[in-house]
Design a protein around this motif. Sequence first.
Motif, PDB file in Angstrom:
ATOM      1  N   PRO A   1       0.816  -1.221   0.000  1.00 30.67           N
ATOM      2  CA  PRO A   1       0.000   0.000   0.000  1.00 30.67           C
ATOM      3  C   PRO A   1       0.848   1.269   0.000  1.00 30.67           C
ATOM      4  CG  PRO A   1      -0.878  -1.597   1.544  1.00 30.67           C
ATOM      5  CD  PRO A   1       0.459  -2.114   1.108  1.00 30.67           C
ATOM      6  N   GLN A   2       2.035   1.193   0.618  1.00 34.47           N
ATOM      7  CA  GLN A   2       2.941   2.330   0.590  1.00 34.47           C
ATOM      8  C   GLN A   2       4.298   1.847   0.089  1.00 34.47           C
ATOM      9  OE1 GLN A   2       2.536   3.030   4.912  1.00 34.47           O
ATOM     10  NE2 GLN A   2       4.730   2.667   5.080  1.00 34.47           N
ATOM     11  N   PRO A   3       4.928   2.594  -0.819  1.00 43.01           N
ATOM     12  CA  PRO A   3       6.200   2.146  -1.404  1.00 43.01           C
ATOM     13  C   PRO A   3       7.339   2.180  -0.398  1.00 43.01           C
ATOM     14  CG  PRO A   3       5.697   4.385  -2.103  1.00 43.01           C
ATOM     15  CD  PRO A   3       4.485   3.882  -1.367  1.00 43.01           C
ATOM     16  N   SER A   4       8.340   1.340  -0.648  1.00 46.36           N
ATOM     17  CA  SER A   4       9.528   1.326   0.198  1.00 46.36           C
ATOM     18  C   SER A   4      10.515   2.365  -0.297  1.00 46.36           C
ATOM     19  CB  SER A   4      10.184  -0.060   0.170  1.00 46.36           C
ATOM     20  OG  SER A   4      11.420  -0.039   0.852  1.00 46.36           O
ATOM     21  N   SER A   5      11.208   2.970   0.636  1.00 46.89           N
ATOM     22  CA  SER A   5      12.240   3.945   0.276  1.00 46.89           C
ATOM     23  C   SER A   5      13.588   3.263   0.079  1.00 46.89           C
ATOM     24  CB  SER A   5      12.361   5.009   1.370  1.00 46.89           C
ATOM     25  OG  SER A   5      12.726   4.416   2.604  1.00 46.89           O
ATOM     26  N   GLN A   6      13.620   1.945   0.246  1.00 47.92           N
ATOM     27  CA  GLN A   6      14.854   1.183   0.125  1.00 47.92           C
ATOM     28  C   GLN A   6      14.757   0.175  -1.012  1.00 47.92           C
ATOM     29  OE1 GLN A   6      15.507  -0.592   3.951  1.00 47.92           O
ATOM     30  NE2 GLN A   6      15.528   1.342   5.043  1.00 47.92           N
ATOM     31  N   ALA A   7      15.910  -0.367  -1.416  1.00 54.71           N
ATOM     32  CA  ALA A   7      15.930  -1.398  -2.453  1.00 54.71           C
ATOM     33  C   ALA A   7      15.254  -2.653  -1.932  1.00 54.71           C
ATOM     34  CB  ALA A   7      17.374  -1.698  -2.852  1.00 54.71           C
ATOM     35  N   VAL A   8      14.508  -3.339  -2.787  1.00 55.56           N
ATOM     36  CA  VAL A   8      13.768  -4.532  -2.388  1.00 55.56           C
ATOM     37  C   VAL A   8      14.222  -5.729  -3.218  1.00 55.56           C
ATOM     38  CG1 VAL A   8      11.769  -3.152  -1.700  1.00 55.56           C
ATOM     39  CG2 VAL A   8      11.874  -4.108  -4.014  1.00 55.56           C
TER      40      VAL A   8
ATOM     41  N   GLY B   1      10.701 -10.564   3.984  1.00 53.92           N
ATOM     42  CA  GLY B   1       9.607  -9.903   4.667  1.00 53.92           C
ATOM     43  C   GLY B   1       9.790  -8.404   4.774  1.00 53.92           C
ATOM     44  N   TRP B   2       8.966  -7.807   5.646  1.00 52.46           N
ATOM     45  CA  TRP B   2       8.965  -6.362   5.844  1.00 52.46           C
ATOM     46  C   TRP B   2       8.969  -6.060   7.340  1.00 52.46           C
ATOM     47  CZ3 TRP B   2       9.216  -3.369   1.500  1.00 52.46           C
ATOM     48  CH2 TRP B   2       8.841  -3.959   0.289  1.00 52.46           C
ATOM     49  N   LEU B   3       9.622  -4.975   7.697  1.00 51.46           N
ATOM     50  CA  LEU B   3       9.601  -4.468   9.068  1.00 51.46           C
ATOM     51  C   LEU B   3       8.937  -3.104   9.043  1.00 51.46           C
ATOM     52  CD1 LEU B   3      10.658  -5.148  11.976  1.00 51.46           C
ATOM     53  CD2 LEU B   3      12.575  -3.614  11.462  1.00 51.46           C
ATOM     54  N   ASP B   4       7.996  -2.893   9.943  1.00 54.00           N
ATOM     55  CA  ASP B   4       7.273  -1.609  10.008  1.00 54.00           C
ATOM     56  C   ASP B   4       6.625  -1.253   8.679  1.00 54.00           C
ATOM     57  OD1 ASP B   4       8.128  -1.382  12.644  1.00 54.00           O
ATOM     58  OD2 ASP B   4       9.936  -0.262  12.077  1.00 54.00           O
ATOM     59  N   ALA B   5       6.174  -2.280   7.944  1.00 54.85           N
ATOM     60  CA  ALA B   5       5.383  -2.132   6.715  1.00 54.85           C
ATOM     61  C   ALA B   5       6.159  -1.662   5.494  1.00 54.85           C
ATOM     62  CB  ALA B   5       4.190  -1.200   6.942  1.00 54.85           C
ATOM     63  N   SER B   6       7.347  -1.061   5.654  1.00 51.74           N
ATOM     64  CA  SER B   6       8.021  -0.498   4.482  1.00 51.74           C
ATOM     65  C   SER B   6       9.514  -0.801   4.405  1.00 51.74           C
ATOM     66  CB  SER B   6       7.821   1.019   4.443  1.00 51.74           C
ATOM     67  OG  SER B   6       8.392   1.628   5.587  1.00 51.74           O
ATOM     68  N   ARG B   7      10.089  -1.411   5.444  1.00 52.18           N
ATOM     69  CA  ARG B   7      11.526  -1.698   5.435  1.00 52.18           C
ATOM     70  C   ARG B   7      11.753  -3.160   5.084  1.00 52.18           C
ATOM     71  NH1 ARG B   7      13.988   0.065  10.998  1.00 52.18           N
ATOM     72  NH2 ARG B   7      15.912  -0.420   9.874  1.00 52.18           N
TER      73      ARG B   7
ATOM     74  N   LEU C   1      18.591 -12.809  10.079  1.00 58.72           N
ATOM     75  CA  LEU C   1      17.685 -11.852   9.452  1.00 58.72           C
ATOM     76  C   LEU C   1      18.168 -10.449   9.782  1.00 58.72           C
ATOM     77  CD1 LEU C   1      14.307 -13.530  10.457  1.00 58.72           C
ATOM     78  CD2 LEU C   1      15.327 -13.530   8.167  1.00 58.72           C
ATOM     79  N   TYR C   2      18.083  -9.544   8.800  1.00 58.12           N
ATOM     80  CA  TYR C   2      18.524  -8.173   9.033  1.00 58.12           C
ATOM     81  C   TYR C   2      17.785  -7.222   8.105  1.00 58.12           C
ATOM     82  CZ  TYR C   2      21.243  -8.249   4.676  1.00 58.12           C
ATOM     83  OH  TYR C   2      21.619  -8.315   3.346  1.00 58.12           O
ATOM     84  N   CYS C   3      17.871  -5.939   8.396  1.00 60.90           N
ATOM     85  CA  CYS C   3      17.391  -4.900   7.500  1.00 60.90           C
ATOM     86  C   CYS C   3      18.443  -3.800   7.463  1.00 60.90           C
ATOM     87  CB  CYS C   3      16.029  -4.355   7.927  1.00 60.90           C
ATOM     88  SG  CYS C   3      16.035  -3.492   9.508  1.00 60.90           S
ATOM     89  N   ARG C   4      18.239  -2.824   6.613  1.00 63.51           N
ATOM     90  CA  ARG C   4      19.164  -1.709   6.490  1.00 63.51           C
ATOM     91  C   ARG C   4      18.614  -0.507   7.249  1.00 63.51           C
ATOM     92  NH1 ARG C   4      24.353  -2.770   4.694  1.00 63.51           N
ATOM     93  NH2 ARG C   4      24.291  -4.361   3.077  1.00 63.51           N
ATOM     94  N   ALA C   5      19.487   0.126   8.013  1.00 61.76           N
ATOM     95  CA  ALA C   5      19.067   1.323   8.755  1.00 61.76           C
ATOM     96  C   ALA C   5      18.814   2.477   7.807  1.00 61.76           C
ATOM     97  CB  ALA C   5      20.120   1.699   9.792  1.00 61.76           C
TER      98      ALA C   5
ATOM     99  N   GLY D   1      19.366   3.268   3.249  1.00 60.32           N
ATOM    100  CA  GLY D   1      18.928   2.694   1.991  1.00 60.32           C
ATOM    101  C   GLY D   1      19.406   1.276   1.838  1.00 60.32           C
ATOM    102  N   GLY D   2      18.698   0.481   1.014  1.00 61.25           N
ATOM    103  CA  GLY D   2      19.094  -0.894   0.759  1.00 61.25           C
ATOM    104  C   GLY D   2      20.240  -0.947  -0.224  1.00 61.25           C
ATOM    105  N   GLY D   3      20.566  -2.191  -0.658  1.00 59.76           N
ATOM    106  CA  GLY D   3      21.622  -2.365  -1.636  1.00 59.76           C
ATOM    107  C   GLY D   3      22.978  -1.943  -1.126  1.00 59.76           C
ATOM    108  N   GLY D   4      23.213  -2.102   0.172  1.00 56.42           N
ATOM    109  CA  GLY D   4      24.509  -1.728   0.732  1.00 56.42           C
ATOM    110  C   GLY D   4      24.605  -0.262   1.115  1.00 56.42           C
ATOM    111  N   GLY D   5      23.477   0.489   1.037  1.00 58.55           N
ATOM    112  CA  GLY D   5      23.519   1.920   1.279  1.00 58.55           C
ATOM    113  C   GLY D   5      23.322   2.345   2.713  1.00 58.55           C
ATOM    114  N   GLY D   6      23.203   1.400   3.639  1.00 60.84           N
ATOM    115  CA  GLY D   6      22.987   1.769   5.027  1.00 60.84           C
ATOM    116  C   GLY D   6      23.513   0.706   5.970  1.00 60.84           C
ATOM    117  N   ARG D   7      23.616   1.061   7.231  1.00 57.56           N
ATOM    118  CA  ARG D   7      24.121   0.139   8.242  1.00 57.56           C
ATOM    119  C   ARG D   7      23.145  -1.022   8.436  1.00 57.56           C
ATOM    120  NH1 ARG D   7      22.618  -0.230  13.302  1.00 57.56           N
ATOM    121  NH2 ARG D   7      21.457   1.752  13.150  1.00 57.56           N
TER     122      ARG D   7
END
Length: 205
Positions: A46-53, A63-69, A83-87, A89-95
């Motif tokens: 329903p809402q786009p992600s601001s990170q690479a998917v 999966g998703w964390l907080d609906a968009s990460r 399991l991890y996510c990016r703090a 941007g995705g694709g190596g762009g964040g911690r």
Amino acid sequence: LDEHHEETKGTKGWLRPSRRSVTWLVYLNEQWEAAEGGALRTFPRPQPSSQAVGSDAGNLQVGWLDASRPVFLETREGGLSTLYCRAGGGGGGGRREALSAAAFEVPRQPVDFGAFLAAEYGSRFEQISTSRLDPRFATGTPAEFTEFGELHHVDVLPAAGTLVLFDSVSLPHLVREVTSTRPRVAATGWFHEDSLAVPLFPAGL
């Protein structure tokens, strides 16, 4: 999730050098009407992600964390996963932000990744493929999809000349029943990306 995806393809699947990344298809039926069925039903966020998917540094999104990460699965040598996510941007762009309570062995289907999350992330996690969206994920056998009218979805009519491209991993999708007396015809294929290096699975997997 299909047999090419890291967490469902088993030990033999790791022998494949690549996995599906982007799905493409071109519809070929002239003058196809909505009443004939056969539409591609997709379930975009329903809402786009601001990170690479889809994937991150070769690791599959599960999966998703907080609906968009996007949340990614990393499998290390020895067969243990995290399991991890990016703090950022995705694709190596964040911690990297670790989400697992500890490293774990991915079980055979069905896989509930929520069971491996640290307690503070459990209620914030949403898995991409579950028995609710894809019965094959839970049973391991082909099954008819159930309609989920309450979910946000977009239907694509299989009209001649329509080109569709979508992320094979992060976008759940199904094909609705064809009610026409003529067959639904399309050309389809996948763009692949490199798989991760073969992990050393523990005995018995």
